[in-house]
Design a protein around this motif. Structure first.
Motif, short mmCIF file in Angstrom:
data_model
loop_
_atom_site.label_atom_id
_atom_site.label_comp_id
_atom_site.label_asym_id
_atom_site.label_seq_id
_atom_site.Cartn_x
_atom_site.Cartn_y
_atom_site.Cartn_z
N GLU A 41 54.91 -14.74 -2.83
CA GLU A 41 55.60 -14.94 -4.10
C GLU A 41 55.42 -13.78 -5.06
OE1 GLU A 41 55.01 -18.73 -5.96
OE2 GLU A 41 55.50 -19.81 -4.12
N ASP A 42 54.27 -13.12 -5.00
CA ASP A 42 54.02 -12.00 -5.90
C ASP A 42 54.26 -10.65 -5.25
OD1 ASP A 42 51.87 -11.86 -4.20
OD2 ASP A 42 50.34 -12.04 -5.75
N GLY A 43 54.73 -10.63 -3.99
CA GLY A 43 55.10 -9.38 -3.32
C GLY A 43 53.97 -8.61 -2.67
N ARG A 44 52.81 -9.20 -2.53
CA ARG A 44 51.65 -8.46 -1.99
C ARG A 44 51.56 -8.47 -0.46
NH1 ARG A 44 47.06 -8.48 -6.45
NH2 ARG A 44 48.40 -8.86 -8.22
N GLY A 45 52.54 -9.08 0.20
CA GLY A 45 52.53 -9.09 1.66
C GLY A 45 51.72 -10.21 2.26
#
Length: 135
Positions: A41-45
């Motif tokens: 959700e936050d794009g950190r993989g």
């Protein structure tokens, strides 16, 4: 082919800039629907499917940092699109979103307008990924 993709992305960037906040809203909704399962959700993989993939999903929050302080919009756009990859024989867990979006959008709008709608969706995702960048 890269020039065509860059030109398309550049023209769309100018058009979308005028839309302002709506881009983040639409891009965020598309991201949550299409990308968050792998990239998180936050794009950190660290999405729920990240450990099931052959290659770990990219940490999308560090793209600007890894590109010397400039967000690589054309590269993000091209990666999401996926139809113009330089080496199509490379293994890619990530769907080729340009094909998937075009298939749906061409049914709704016809082939030419479908291509424009698919490009717009990819551009909105690109702008949303840009908003995820950490300082």
């Amino acid at each position: 082919m890269k020039r065509v993709l860059v030109a398309t992305a550049s023209v769309l960037c100018v058009c979308v800039e005028a839309a302002g906040q709506d881009v983040v809203g639409y891009g965020q909704a598309e991201y949550m629907n299409s990308c968050a399962m792998c990239h998180g959700e936050d794009g950190r993989g660290d999405g729920p499917l990240a450990n099931d993939l052959y290659k770990a999903p990219a940490d999308l929050t560090r793209l600007t940092e890894r590109n010397g302080g400039a967000f690589p919009a054309w590269l993000v756009f091209a990666t999401i699109d996926g139809r113009h990859a330089a080496n199509l024989r490379d293994y890619r867990d990530m769907p080729i979103w340009g094909e998937r979006f075009l298939e749906d959008d061409a049914k709704k709008y016809g082939p030419k307008a479908g291509e424009a709608a698919a490009a717009e969706r990819i551009l909105q995702l690109t702008r949303y990924v840009q908003s995820l960048q950490r300082p």
